[in-house]
Each structure stands twice: as structure tokens, then as C-alpha cells.
Design a protein around this motif. Structure first.
Motif, PDB file in Angstrom:
ATOM      1  N   ARG A  19      45.614  48.638  54.033  1.00  0.00           N
ATOM      2  CA  ARG A  19      44.886  49.898  53.894  1.00  0.00           C
ATOM      3  C   ARG A  19      44.307  50.055  52.486  1.00  0.00           C
ATOM      4  NH1 ARG A  19      42.568  51.160  57.567  1.00  0.00           N
ATOM      5  NH2 ARG A  19      42.142  53.104  56.486  1.00  0.00           N
ATOM      6  N   PHE A  20      45.106  49.730  51.483  1.00  0.00           N
ATOM      7  CA  PHE A  20      44.640  49.851  50.095  1.00  0.00           C
ATOM      8  C   PHE A  20      43.393  49.000  49.877  1.00  0.00           C
ATOM      9  CE2 PHE A  20      49.074  51.017  48.255  1.00  0.00           C
ATOM     10  CZ  PHE A  20      48.873  52.324  48.655  1.00  0.00           C
ATOM     11  N   ALA A  21      43.390  47.807  50.479  1.00  0.00           N
ATOM     12  CA  ALA A  21      42.260  46.902  50.277  1.00  0.00           C
ATOM     13  C   ALA A  21      40.989  47.479  50.877  1.00  0.00           C
ATOM     14  CB  ALA A  21      42.570  45.540  50.890  1.00  0.00           C
ATOM     15  N   VAL A  22      41.132  48.305  51.887  1.00  0.00           N
ATOM     16  CA  VAL A  22      39.937  48.842  52.556  1.00  0.00           C
ATOM     17  C   VAL A  22      39.486  50.152  51.900  1.00  0.00           C
ATOM     18  CG1 VAL A  22      39.039  49.780  54.715  1.00  0.00           C
ATOM     19  CG2 VAL A  22      40.536  47.771  54.740  1.00  0.00           C
ATOM     20  N   THR A  23      40.422  51.068  51.714  1.00  0.00           N
ATOM     21  CA  THR A  23      40.045  52.407  51.259  1.00  0.00           C
ATOM     22  C   THR A  23      40.542  52.726  49.855  1.00  0.00           C
ATOM     23  OG1 THR A  23      41.973  53.239  52.461  1.00  0.00           O
ATOM     24  CG2 THR A  23      39.851  53.400  53.551  1.00  0.00           C
ATOM     25  N   ARG A  98      43.456  39.802  46.979  1.00  0.00           N
ATOM     26  CA  ARG A  98      43.772  41.005  47.762  1.00  0.00           C
ATOM     27  C   ARG A  98      44.310  42.100  46.840  1.00  0.00           C
ATOM     28  NH1 ARG A  98      46.877  40.678  53.261  1.00  0.00           N
ATOM     29  NH2 ARG A  98      45.092  41.733  54.174  1.00  0.00           N
ATOM     30  N   GLU A  99      45.198  41.725  45.944  1.00  0.00           N
ATOM     31  CA  GLU A  99      45.744  42.706  44.999  1.00  0.00           C
ATOM     32  C   GLU A  99      44.638  43.276  44.104  1.00  0.00           C
ATOM     33  OE1 GLU A  99      47.108  39.971  45.853  1.00  0.00           O
ATOM     34  OE2 GLU A  99      49.188  40.396  46.393  1.00  0.00           O
ATOM     35  N   ILE A 100      43.731  42.406  43.703  1.00  0.00           N
ATOM     36  CA  ILE A 100      42.631  42.873  42.856  1.00  0.00           C
ATOM     37  C   ILE A 100      41.725  43.813  43.633  1.00  0.00           C
ATOM     38  CG2 ILE A 100      40.472  42.112  41.801  1.00  0.00           C
ATOM     39  CD1 ILE A 100      41.941  39.834  40.552  1.00  0.00           C
ATOM     40  N   ALA A 101      41.507  43.476  44.902  1.00  0.00           N
ATOM     41  CA  ALA A 101      40.597  44.292  45.717  1.00  0.00           C
ATOM     42  C   ALA A 101      41.092  45.721  45.835  1.00  0.00           C
ATOM     43  CB  ALA A 101      40.446  43.662  47.106  1.00  0.00           C
ATOM     44  N   LEU A 102      42.391  45.894  45.909  1.00  0.00           N
ATOM     45  CA  LEU A 102      42.887  47.245  46.165  1.00  0.00           C
ATOM     46  C   LEU A 102      42.874  48.108  44.917  1.00  0.00           C
ATOM     47  CD1 LEU A 102      46.050  47.669  45.116  1.00  0.00           C
ATOM     48  CD2 LEU A 102      46.493  46.107  46.979  1.00  0.00           C
ATOM     49  N   LEU A 103      42.502  47.509  43.800  1.00  0.00           N
ATOM     50  CA  LEU A 103      42.394  48.316  42.585  1.00  0.00           C
ATOM     51  C   LEU A 103      40.974  48.808  42.375  1.00  0.00           C
ATOM     52  CD1 LEU A 103      44.625  46.397  40.056  1.00  0.00           C
ATOM     53  CD2 LEU A 103      45.134  48.449  41.361  1.00  0.00           C
ATOM     54  N   ARG A 104      40.025  48.207  43.074  1.00  0.00           N
ATOM     55  CA  ARG A 104      38.608  48.569  43.091  1.00  0.00           C
ATOM     56  C   ARG A 104      38.235  49.790  42.278  1.00  0.00           C
ATOM     57  NH1 ARG A 104      34.286  45.975  46.204  1.00  0.00           N
ATOM     58  NH2 ARG A 104      35.282  44.622  47.716  1.00  0.00           N
ATOM     59  N   GLY A 105      38.087  49.584  40.997  1.00  0.00           N
ATOM     60  CA  GLY A 105      37.556  50.677  40.192  1.00  0.00           C
ATOM     61  C   GLY A 105      38.540  51.782  39.905  1.00  0.00           C
ATOM     62  N   GLU A 106      39.756  51.639  40.394  1.00  0.00           N
ATOM     63  CA  GLU A 106      40.742  52.687  40.135  1.00  0.00           C
ATOM     64  C   GLU A 106      41.625  52.297  38.968  1.00  0.00           C
ATOM     65  OE1 GLU A 106      41.930  54.838  43.797  1.00  0.00           O
ATOM     66  OE2 GLU A 106      41.837  52.835  44.650  1.00  0.00           O
ATOM     67  N   GLU A 152      35.399  41.453  40.855  1.00  0.00           N
ATOM     68  CA  GLU A 152      34.636  42.012  41.965  1.00  0.00           C
ATOM     69  C   GLU A 152      34.299  40.928  42.986  1.00  0.00           C
ATOM     70  OE1 GLU A 152      34.310  45.153  42.040  1.00  0.00           O
ATOM     71  OE2 GLU A 152      33.132  45.344  43.888  1.00  0.00           O
ATOM     72  N   ALA A 153      33.944  39.748  42.486  1.00  0.00           N
ATOM     73  CA  ALA A 153      33.574  38.664  43.402  1.00  0.00           C
ATOM     74  C   ALA A 153      34.773  38.248  44.249  1.00  0.00           C
ATOM     75  CB  ALA A 153      33.040  37.473  42.607  1.00  0.00           C
ATOM     76  N   CYS A 154      35.940  38.189  43.634  1.00  0.00           N
ATOM     77  CA  CYS A 154      37.135  37.799  44.388  1.00  0.00           C
ATOM     78  C   CYS A 154      37.474  38.837  45.442  1.00  0.00           C
ATOM     79  CB  CYS A 154      38.316  37.602  43.443  1.00  0.00           C
ATOM     80  SG  CYS A 154      38.197  36.094  42.464  1.00  0.00           S
ATOM     81  N   ALA A 155      37.243  40.096  45.105  1.00  0.00           N
ATOM     82  CA  ALA A 155      37.511  41.148  46.077  1.00  0.00           C
ATOM     83  C   ALA A 155      36.489  41.123  47.207  1.00  0.00           C
ATOM     84  CB  ALA A 155      37.496  42.513  45.386  1.00  0.00           C
ATOM     85  N   GLU A 156      35.310  40.615  46.904  1.00  0.00           N
ATOM     86  CA  GLU A 156      34.227  40.642  47.893  1.00  0.00           C
ATOM     87  C   GLU A 156      34.265  39.426  48.819  1.00  0.00           C
ATOM     88  OE1 GLU A 156      32.137  43.184  47.879  1.00  0.00           O
ATOM     89  OE2 GLU A 156      30.583  42.579  49.302  1.00  0.00           O
ATOM     90  N   PHE A 157      34.397  38.239  48.223  1.00  0.00           N
ATOM     91  CA  PHE A 157      34.336  37.019  49.027  1.00  0.00           C
ATOM     92  C   PHE A 157      35.727  36.657  49.544  1.00  0.00           C
ATOM     93  CE2 PHE A 157      30.621  36.677  46.250  1.00  0.00           C
ATOM     94  CZ  PHE A 157      29.631  36.432  47.188  1.00  0.00           C
TER      95      PHE A 157
END
Lengths: 195, 195
Positions: A19-23, A98-106, A152-157
Motif C-alpha cells: 500500500r505504501f508503495a502505491v499511495t 520498493r522501500e525507496i518508492a514508498l518514501l516518494r517525496g515524503e 525516482e528511476a528505481c521507484a518507477e522502473f
DNA sequence: TCAGGGGCTGACCGATCGGTCAGGCATGCT
DNA sequence: AGCATGCCTGACCGATCGGTCAGCCCCTGA
């Protein structure tokens, strides 16, 4: 119900990661996580003291590796620091995307929480190392662009295989980093440059 | 009180820009903005239909420039597309770095709002152009790293003068972009598929 | 002078948030 | 059998969110 504690614990952790990775962290409520697991919100809070503890446990492995990288960087200067920082961070970012993705700008707000107290300083040292410990604005800007862009790239790809993403990022970083004129402990040996 | 409407309108806009840049869109409440202006939350909602309209008006100039850039990019291929995308986006990011800063990682959710419906497609086209319209994963990864990194750097280095930041970023981008093998200076209306 | 309207506000609304709490329900030990 | 323990839950809490609304104040123009 009434499964072994470790089982539910892990399920909650996995659901939270998804869920964190998505929202994002703030964008995901404990209710969302409970719904994904198939339990009540109270159960989530039975296994984890609070929402922050859930995030902390989720990030623990990545943070440990980040700390290791920080240790390896101490003492290095110039191009050696740049290379070590590049290789280390690219590997870390790919492995823990995945861990990086869930921090997305937060990051900014999350860093204020006690569980992540030292990360800000570590990331600043990492940026400094990637800049070859240079004070020139150009070098510092380049370092920040690369670190943020890699994250960002790792979170995206997420669908690109690990090794492919890693090699692509490393090639990019080596191309983007302008060589810093620093006294190296050892001269730049003939590195493998893929033409 | 009871000032001219345009005055309060502008004050609210400025206050919102300041707060959004610090705590992000979701992290800033209408109450926060009202407190910064020195008026009530109801006043904010008297001048703006809702929170989203406030953000939309704040982003309008940047979005207009982004649209212009998108138009200029249509038809360009290969290295020409890369150069135009690089120069255009760096300039946009530097000029509107405050607007970029306040989106800090909230892009994904914000893009769902109707006011920003087309931005996602534009940014994808921009990324595609910066990759020289190449399908190679390396080129696409490079483009995303640069776009995301530039955005983050502009949001971070708020105190660096515009032209200094712009030239540093452009130098970096030109160094980081690997030349794409598309020797056509003008588009002869053929499909641009390399190899 | 006074009606009208624009700017503005306090009070309030429903929804949702993270978090608490008493208690139900199995299971296992004595 | 009786008790204790561990897992889980519904109900509830205070806080805060974006947003609504009736109405106040003051300026303007006829």
C-alpha cells in the motif's frame, strides 16, 4: 483466525509495503492496510505500536545497508569517493527500490521522526561524497540530480530486472560525473570503460 | 479589513505558495494558509472554490509554459529532440522551481485531479523526447533520472541564482545524455524508428 | 438616508485520521 | 475443571481535515 503471531505480523508488513508503495506513507491509512490483510485496524495496532513503528520495521534493512555504505565512504576523497558512492548507492537503490518508492517525496517530513534521525546526515554525506567532496556548485548540483534521479528511476522502473537497471544507472552516473581534480591515494587505474 | 478583492486574493495565493513549498500540498491545511495570511479559513474558501482551485491557479503559469514546450517538441526527433527537451525543461524548472518544489513527490496523486489531466501525458512525451525517442531501456532510464533529478535539484537549491543553476544543469544534461544515432536534422514525416 | 452588495467571519458539518480499551475466544498448562 | 495467556475485535475517542452557511460590517450610489 488466531494464527501464529509471526504470520500475521509478516502479512501486515507485506500489505503495508504494497500500500505504501502505491499511495505513499501519509496517503495510506491503517484502515487501508487492515483491509488488505483482511483483519481489523486494531489488529494492526496490536502487532505494531503505531504507524511509525510499522514504517520503521519496513525500512530497517535498507537503513542498515545505507549505514554500511556510509561507513565505507568515510576517509575516501576525490574520484575514489565518487566511485564508491556511485556504486554503493546504485546498488542500494536497485535492491531496495520498493522501500525507496514508498518514501516518494515524503522524505522531508518522515526524516523528522526519531526512527530516521540520522538518515538526513547520512544522505548529505553521500551527496558530498558523490560530488568528490568538492565545493563547486556544479559538482554539488550534479550529485543531487543523480541521487534524486536514481531514487525516482528505481521507484518507477519496478519491472526492469535488477542487473539491467543497475548497469544502466552506473553507466549513466559515470558518464554524468565530471572528474574531480583531487589528490587520489592511488592513481586512476585503467577502469573498465564500456565504449 | 475589507480590502480590495484582488489584494487579498493575491495574498492568499502567495501564502499558499510559501506553505506548499515547505509542507507540500497535502501537508498544508487551509487553516495553515489562513493563519499565514491573517484571515479566516472561510475567507480562503471565499476567494477560491476549493483547495484544488488554489493549487490550480498557483500552477497555471508553469503549466502554460510546459504546454508551450510540449508544442515545440512535436515533430523533433533524435538529437534535436533531446537538445530541445533539455534546454526547454531546464529553463522551465529553474524559472518555476517554487512551483516544482510544492509538488514534491505528490505528483502521482495530484495528477488524478481534473485540473492536471494532461500533465502526465506531457511529461511522458517530454521524457520520450529527452530519450531521443529511443526504445532502449538505458536511454529511457537516463531521461527519467535527469528529469526527476533536475526537478528535485531546482526545489532544493532555491538560493542559487537562476542563470548559474541553469547553466550547471544544462552542462550536466549534455554530459549525461548519450548521443542518439538519429542523423535527421528535420523530420521527413517518416516513422522515427532507430535500428 | 437607506437599501444593496461585496468582503469577511464564527460556528458548524460529515468524514477520516491515528490510537485506546474492555472484552470475546480459542488454546494450553496445572 | 479452572485459570492464564495470547490473538483479535467492535466500539469508541479526540483531533483535524475540506467545505458550508447564515449573517455581520462597511462602503457605495441613488
Amino acid at each position: 483466525m488466531a494464527r501464529a503471531v509471526s504470520e500475521t505480523h509478516g502479512e501486515i508488513l507485506a500489505a503495508a509495503a504494497r500500500r505504501f508503495a502505491v499511495t505513499g506513507y501519509r496517503g495510506t491509512s491503517l484502515q487501508d492496510i487492515a483491509r488488505e490483510v483482511g483483519c481489523s485496524k486494531a489488529t494492526v495496532l496490536y502487532h505494531f505500536a503505531n504507524k511509525e513503528a510499522l514504517l520503521a520495521e519496513l525500512m530497517a534493512p535498507a537503513i542498515a545497508v545505507l549505514r554500511d555504505l556510509d561507513d565505507q565512504l568515510t576517509g575516501l576523497t576525490g574520484a575514489a569517493a565518487q566511485e564508491a558512492a556511485a556504486v554503493g548507492f546504485v546498488d542500494l537503490a536497485v535492491r531496495f527500490r520498493r522501500e525507496i518508492a514508498l518514501l516518494r517525496g515524503e522524505f522531508p517530513e518522515l526524516l523528522c521522526q526519531p526512527a530516521f534521525a540520522h538518515i538526513q546526515q547520512i544522505s548529505e554525506r553521500l551527496r558530498d561524497a558523490l560530488a568528490g567532496h568538492s565545493d563547486r556548485p556544479g559538482a554539488r548540483i550534479t550529485a543531487l540530480v543523480l541521487l534524486a534521479g536514481i531514487s525516482e528511476a528505481c521507484a518507477e522502473f519496478v519491472d526492469v530486472p535488477d542487473d539491467e537497471l543497475r548497469s544502466a544507472l552506473l553507466t549513466l552516473v559515470r558518464r554524468a560525473l565530471e572528474p574531480v581534480d583531487a589528490p587520489l591515494p592511488q592513481p586512476p587505474t585503467t577502469e573498465d570503460k564500456d565504449s
